[in-house]
Scaffold this active site. Structure first.
Site, mmCIF file in Angstrom:
data_model
loop_
_atom_site.group_PDB
_atom_site.id
_atom_site.type_symbol
_atom_site.label_atom_id
_atom_site.label_comp_id
_atom_site.label_asym_id
_atom_site.label_seq_id
_atom_site.Cartn_x
_atom_site.Cartn_y
_atom_site.Cartn_z
ATOM 1 N N CYS A 17 0.882 -1.172 0.000
ATOM 2 C CA CYS A 17 0.000 0.000 0.000
ATOM 3 C C CYS A 17 0.920 1.223 0.000
ATOM 4 C CB CYS A 17 -0.976 -0.005 1.173
ATOM 5 S SG CYS A 17 -0.264 0.203 2.815
ATOM 6 N N ASN A 20 2.484 1.549 4.208
ATOM 7 C CA ASN A 20 2.760 0.282 4.873
ATOM 8 C C ASN A 20 2.473 0.344 6.370
ATOM 9 O OD1 ASN A 20 5.605 -1.891 5.466
ATOM 10 N ND2 ASN A 20 3.560 -2.497 4.895
ATOM 11 N N CYS A 22 -1.297 0.525 7.313
ATOM 12 C CA CYS A 22 -2.709 0.130 7.489
ATOM 13 C C CYS A 22 -3.049 -1.119 6.679
ATOM 14 C CB CYS A 22 -3.654 1.269 7.089
ATOM 15 S SG CYS A 22 -3.552 2.740 8.122
ATOM 16 N N ARG A 23 -3.204 -0.933 5.375
ATOM 17 C CA ARG A 23 -3.730 -2.011 4.534
ATOM 18 C C ARG A 23 -2.748 -3.153 4.317
ATOM 19 N NH1 ARG A 23 -5.327 1.708 -0.335
ATOM 20 N NH2 ARG A 23 -3.432 2.722 0.417
ATOM 21 N N SER A 24 -1.526 -2.849 3.875
ATOM 22 C CA SER A 24 -0.607 -3.946 3.562
ATOM 23 C C SER A 24 -0.143 -4.712 4.803
ATOM 24 C CB SER A 24 0.574 -3.466 2.709
ATOM 25 O OG SER A 24 1.278 -2.421 3.307
ATOM 26 N N ASP A 132 -8.256 3.180 1.611
ATOM 27 C CA ASP A 132 -7.347 3.598 2.678
ATOM 28 C C ASP A 132 -8.174 4.081 3.865
ATOM 29 O OD1 ASP A 132 -5.381 4.607 4.329
ATOM 30 O OD2 ASP A 132 -4.389 5.749 2.745
#
Length: 163
Positions: A17, A20, A22-24, A132
């Site tokens: 993301c 690096n 939150c999402r990934s 996000d």
């Protein structure tokens, strides 16, 4: 369903993301645990297309939501995608269109086939990008986790079929 990676066996996956945090890292924690539970031996990591949060733990809200469902974030730290990642990982999975394009821009031509959009592996989602959640409320982090769990199951299913 999208091909995993040029019809080759996938032994390593990098989730990407922007920052690096939150999402990934959520995808990293979820996919790592699901792979272990299903007996799939695979190296998993995450990175960002920017280095703004280099060395930081995942966002507290991501950790709280994920840990409430039993996922472990303790060994995940933010890092930026580096040139060697394109060669070293069998599959590089972007969380959204912007990061997909950034990865395609950075990636040498011979490794372009390794880059995929994560939600192409999701079974029950109309969305094509993991949104996000950073500037939203806690509901956004729950939504991201739901999307990540779904896409992780789909990706693991495809890896087992190809493996």
């Amino acid at each position: 369903m999208t091909q995993v990676s040029n019809n080759s066996t996938v032994k390593s996956v990098l989730f990407v993301c922007m920052g690096n945090i939150c999402r990934s890292p959520t995808a990293d924690a979820v996919f790592r645990q699901k792979a272990r539970e299903q007996g799939v031996d695979i190296d998993v990591d995450s990175a960002g297309t920017i280095a703004f949060h280099q060395g930081e733990m995942p966002d507290k809200r991501s950790r709280e939501v994920g840990e409430a469902r039993g996922y472990d974030f303790s060994d995940i730290r933010a890092r930026k995608v580096v040139k060697e990642d394109f060669e070293n990982f069998d599959l590089i999975v972007a969380m959204d269109q912007d990061n997909l394009q950034e990865l395609q821009h950075q990636c040498p031509k011979e490794f372009q086939h390794k880059i995929k959009l994560f939600l192409t592996y999701a079974k029950d989602r109309a969305e094509i990008c993991v949104p996000d959640p950073y500037y939203g409320g806690s509901h956004g982090f729950e939504h991201v986790l739901n999307l990540v769990e779904d896409a992780s199951e789909g990706l693991l299913r495809e890896i087992r079929i190809k493996g």
